[in-house]
Design a protein around this motif. Structure first.
Motif, PDB file in Angstrom:
ATOM      1  N   MET A  97      45.408  46.189  36.515  1.00 37.20           N
ATOM      2  CA  MET A  97      44.542  46.498  35.375  1.00 37.20           C
ATOM      3  C   MET A  97      44.950  45.700  34.142  1.00 37.20           C
ATOM      4  O   MET A  97      44.405  45.909  33.058  1.00 37.20           O
ATOM      5  N   GLY A  98      45.899  44.803  34.286  1.00 38.34           N
ATOM      6  CA  GLY A  98      46.367  44.013  33.149  1.00 38.34           C
ATOM      7  C   GLY A  98      47.061  44.877  32.101  1.00 38.34           C
ATOM      8  O   GLY A  98      47.008  44.575  30.920  1.00 38.34           O
ATOM      9  N   TRP A  99      47.702  45.963  32.560  1.00 35.13           N
ATOM     10  CA  TRP A  99      48.440  46.894  31.706  1.00 35.13           C
ATOM     11  C   TRP A  99      47.521  47.615  30.715  1.00 35.13           C
ATOM     12  O   TRP A  99      47.986  48.230  29.773  1.00 35.13           O
ATOM     13  N   ASN A 100      46.226  47.549  30.927  1.00 33.09           N
ATOM     14  CA  ASN A 100      45.246  48.165  30.039  1.00 33.09           C
ATOM     15  C   ASN A 100      45.003  49.610  30.487  1.00 33.09           C
ATOM     16  O   ASN A 100      44.075  49.899  31.244  1.00 33.09           O
ATOM     17  N   THR A 101      45.841  50.523  30.007  1.00 36.91           N
ATOM     18  CA  THR A 101      45.767  51.918  30.439  1.00 36.91           C
ATOM     19  C   THR A 101      45.138  52.846  29.406  1.00 36.91           C
ATOM     20  O   THR A 101      44.897  54.005  29.692  1.00 36.91           O
ATOM     21  N   ARG A 102      44.868  52.330  28.240  1.00 36.57           N
ATOM     22  CA  ARG A 102      44.278  53.165  27.187  1.00 36.57           C
ATOM     23  C   ARG A 102      42.775  53.308  27.430  1.00 36.57           C
ATOM     24  O   ARG A 102      42.055  52.327  27.589  1.00 36.57           O
ATOM     25  N   VAL A 103      42.329  54.551  27.463  1.00 32.33           N
ATOM     26  CA  VAL A 103      40.910  54.854  27.606  1.00 32.33           C
ATOM     27  C   VAL A 103      40.555  55.784  26.448  1.00 32.33           C
ATOM     28  O   VAL A 103      41.161  56.840  26.299  1.00 32.33           O
ATOM     29  N   THR A 104      39.608  55.385  25.642  1.00 33.53           N
ATOM     30  CA  THR A 104      39.240  56.199  24.481  1.00 33.53           C
ATOM     31  C   THR A 104      38.342  57.357  24.899  1.00 33.53           C
ATOM     32  O   THR A 104      37.716  57.344  25.971  1.00 33.53           O
ATOM     33  N   ARG A 105      38.257  58.325  24.025  1.00 36.80           N
ATOM     34  CA  ARG A 105      37.359  59.464  24.254  1.00 36.80           C
ATOM     35  C   ARG A 105      35.916  58.960  24.365  1.00 36.80           C
ATOM     36  O   ARG A 105      35.141  59.457  25.179  1.00 36.80           O
ATOM     37  N   GLU A 106      35.561  57.971  23.553  1.00 40.73           N
ATOM     38  CA  GLU A 106      34.203  57.415  23.596  1.00 40.73           C
ATOM     39  C   GLU A 106      33.916  56.791  24.965  1.00 40.73           C
ATOM     40  O   GLU A 106      32.820  56.953  25.501  1.00 40.73           O
ATOM     41  N   GLU A 107      34.900  56.078  25.527  1.00 41.76           N
ATOM     42  CA  GLU A 107      34.721  55.491  26.858  1.00 41.76           C
ATOM     43  C   GLU A 107      34.524  56.594  27.904  1.00 41.76           C
ATOM     44  O   GLU A 107      33.666  56.471  28.786  1.00 41.76           O
ATOM     45  N   CYS A 108      35.305  57.662  27.796  1.00 39.65           N
ATOM     46  CA  CYS A 108      35.157  58.795  28.719  1.00 39.65           C
ATOM     47  C   CYS A 108      33.761  59.389  28.609  1.00 39.65           C
ATOM     48  O   CYS A 108      33.126  59.693  29.632  1.00 39.65           O
ATOM     49  N   GLU A 109      33.287  59.534  27.404  1.00 41.43           N
ATOM     50  CA  GLU A 109      31.959  60.110  27.207  1.00 41.43           C
ATOM     51  C   GLU A 109      30.858  59.180  27.719  1.00 41.43           C
ATOM     52  O   GLU A 109      29.840  59.640  28.240  1.00 41.43           O
ATOM     53  N   GLU A 110      31.050  57.870  27.613  1.00 42.50           N
ATOM     54  CA  GLU A 110      30.098  56.914  28.187  1.00 42.50           C
ATOM     55  C   GLU A 110      30.056  57.058  29.699  1.00 42.50           C
ATOM     56  O   GLU A 110      28.987  57.018  30.312  1.00 42.50           O
ATOM     57  N   ILE A 111      31.237  57.212  30.293  1.00 46.12           N
ATOM     58  CA  ILE A 111      31.328  57.375  31.750  1.00 46.12           C
ATOM     59  C   ILE A 111      30.604  58.646  32.169  1.00 46.12           C
ATOM     60  O   ILE A 111      29.831  58.652  33.125  1.00 46.12           O
ATOM     61  N   GLN A 112      30.823  59.733  31.437  1.00 47.59           N
ATOM     62  CA  GLN A 112      30.177  61.005  31.752  1.00 47.59           C
ATOM     63  C   GLN A 112      28.667  60.932  31.538  1.00 47.59           C
ATOM     64  O   GLN A 112      27.901  61.578  32.257  1.00 47.59           O
ATOM     65  N   ALA A 113      28.230  60.140  30.581  1.00 44.88           N
ATOM     66  CA  ALA A 113      26.798  60.019  30.277  1.00 44.88           C
ATOM     67  C   ALA A 113      26.032  59.306  31.391  1.00 44.88           C
ATOM     68  O   ALA A 113      24.808  59.433  31.481  1.00 44.88           O
ATOM     69  N   TYR A 114      26.724  58.568  32.249  1.00 44.60           N
ATOM     70  CA  TYR A 114      26.064  57.872  33.347  1.00 44.60           C
ATOM     71  C   TYR A 114      25.350  58.870  34.261  1.00 44.60           C
ATOM     72  O   TYR A 114      24.252  58.614  34.749  1.00 44.60           O
ATOM     73  N   GLU A 115      26.011  60.009  34.500  1.00 45.44           N
ATOM     74  CA  GLU A 115      25.442  61.065  35.335  1.00 45.44           C
ATOM     75  C   GLU A 115      25.811  62.406  34.682  1.00 45.44           C
ATOM     76  O   GLU A 115      26.690  63.118  35.154  1.00 45.44           O
ATOM     77  N   PRO A 116      25.158  62.739  33.568  1.00 46.32           N
ATOM     78  CA  PRO A 116      25.597  63.854  32.727  1.00 46.32           C
ATOM     79  C   PRO A 116      25.608  65.229  33.387  1.00 46.32           C
ATOM     80  O   PRO A 116      26.355  66.102  32.967  1.00 46.32           O
ATOM     81  N   GLU A 117      24.830  65.430  34.427  1.00 41.57           N
ATOM     82  CA  GLU A 117      24.782  66.741  35.083  1.00 41.57           C
ATOM     83  C   GLU A 117      25.767  66.871  36.240  1.00 41.57           C
ATOM     84  O   GLU A 117      25.789  67.889  36.931  1.00 41.57           O
ATOM     85  N   HIS A 118      26.589  65.859  36.458  1.00 38.41           N
ATOM     86  CA  HIS A 118      27.565  65.896  37.555  1.00 38.41           C
ATOM     87  C   HIS A 118      28.518  67.070  37.357  1.00 38.41           C
ATOM     88  O   HIS A 118      28.967  67.341  36.249  1.00 38.41           O
ATOM     89  N   TRP A 119      28.833  67.770  38.428  1.00 39.69           N
ATOM     90  CA  TRP A 119      29.698  68.963  38.343  1.00 39.69           C
ATOM     91  C   TRP A 119      31.079  68.654  37.768  1.00 39.69           C
ATOM     92  O   TRP A 119      31.702  69.520  37.145  1.00 39.69           O
ATOM     93  N   ALA A 120      31.583  67.442  37.960  1.00 40.60           N
ATOM     94  CA  ALA A 120      32.926  67.100  37.462  1.00 40.60           C
ATOM     95  C   ALA A 120      32.993  67.176  35.940  1.00 40.60           C
ATOM     96  O   ALA A 120      34.052  67.481  35.378  1.00 40.60           O
ATOM     97  N   TRP A 121      31.878  66.910  35.271  1.00 37.45           N
ATOM     98  CA  TRP A 121      31.883  66.910  33.797  1.00 37.45           C
ATOM     99  C   TRP A 121      31.795  68.327  33.228  1.00 37.45           C
ATOM    100  O   TRP A 121      31.881  68.522  32.026  1.00 37.45           O
ATOM    101  N   LYS A 122      31.667  69.291  34.097  1.00 41.85           N
ATOM    102  CA  LYS A 122      31.699  70.691  33.668  1.00 41.85           C
ATOM    103  C   LYS A 122      33.130  71.238  33.693  1.00 41.85           C
ATOM    104  O   LYS A 122      33.370  72.378  33.326  1.00 41.85           O
ATOM    105  N   ARG A 123      34.070  70.403  34.103  1.00 43.07           N
ATOM    106  CA  ARG A 123      35.486  70.788  34.149  1.00 43.07           C
ATOM    107  C   ARG A 123      36.071  70.631  32.738  1.00 43.07           C
ATOM    108  O   ARG A 123      36.846  69.732  32.476  1.00 43.07           O
ATOM    109  N   ASP A 124      35.682  71.519  31.876  1.00 43.82           N
ATOM    110  CA  ASP A 124      36.039  71.453  30.462  1.00 43.82           C
ATOM    111  C   ASP A 124      37.133  72.481  30.162  1.00 43.82           C
ATOM    112  O   ASP A 124      36.897  73.686  30.203  1.00 43.82           O
ATOM    113  N   ARG A 125      38.300  71.995  29.857  1.00 43.73           N
ATOM    114  CA  ARG A 125      39.462  72.835  29.606  1.00 43.73           C
ATOM    115  C   ARG A 125      39.252  73.786  28.431  1.00 43.73           C
ATOM    116  O   ARG A 125      39.783  74.884  28.424  1.00 43.73           O
ATOM    117  N   THR A 126      38.460  73.352  27.455  1.00 44.46           N
ATOM    118  CA  THR A 126      38.261  74.180  26.263  1.00 44.46           C
ATOM    119  C   THR A 126      37.427  75.433  26.549  1.00 44.46           C
ATOM    120  O   THR A 126      37.395  76.347  25.743  1.00 44.46           O
TER     121      THR A 126
END
Length: 156
Positions: free
Chosen positions: A115-144
């Protein structure tokens, strides 16, 4: 007037497909069911795993169960302070044997290098990933959303 620059996600549809395929793996399913308090597999940590799949540069058919756990372990390395739940991943992969742990860490290092030592993933990137398929059950795994009395660490 300033225009806001739109970021285009570097995560390709095939990385989402790989992720979905790996979520069907029986060991992965058992692990996710076990993590009821979402200590090591909430929606943001899972999103980071997809980002890592994208950055690692493997072909989609090359990803296996081990890659899911490598990516999730790495996401936990980056975001969480608690080592114990992360160590429980080994139980799901290898049972009570400690023999494979050095190999796991070697593979984790190889993944980070790829990965070229690129391990930082921002919250915005995570939200973009989740927005690809927003109703996916995995995105309901909300700790809060977990009541405080249920946030104790599970036993493997």
């Amino acid at each position: 007037m300033k225009l806001k620059k739109q970021r285009v996600s570097s995560v390709l549809p095939e990385h989402h497909e790989v992720f979905n395929r790996l979520l069907e793996d029986p060991v992965v399913k058992k692990f996710l069911d076990w993590d009821k308090a979402l200590k090591v597999s909430d929606k943001y940590l899972l999103s980071m795993a997809i980002a890592y799949f994208s950055r690692a540069g493997l072909f989609s058919w090359q990803y296996r169960r081990i890659h899911f756990f490598l990516a999730l372990y790495l996401a936990n390395d980056m975001e969480e302070d608690n080592q114990a739940p992360k160590q429980d991943m080994f139980y799901f992969l290898y049972g009570k044997s400690y023999a494979q742990r050095p190999q796991f860490h070697k593979l984790r290092l190889q993944m980070v290098r790829s990965m070229g030592w690129n391990t930082r993933v921002t919250r915005e990137e995570c939200e973009e990933i989740q927005a690809y398929e927003p109703e996916h059950w995995a995105w309901k795994r909300d700790r809060t959303l977990i009541p405080p009395e249920h946030q104790q660490t599970s036993e493997a």
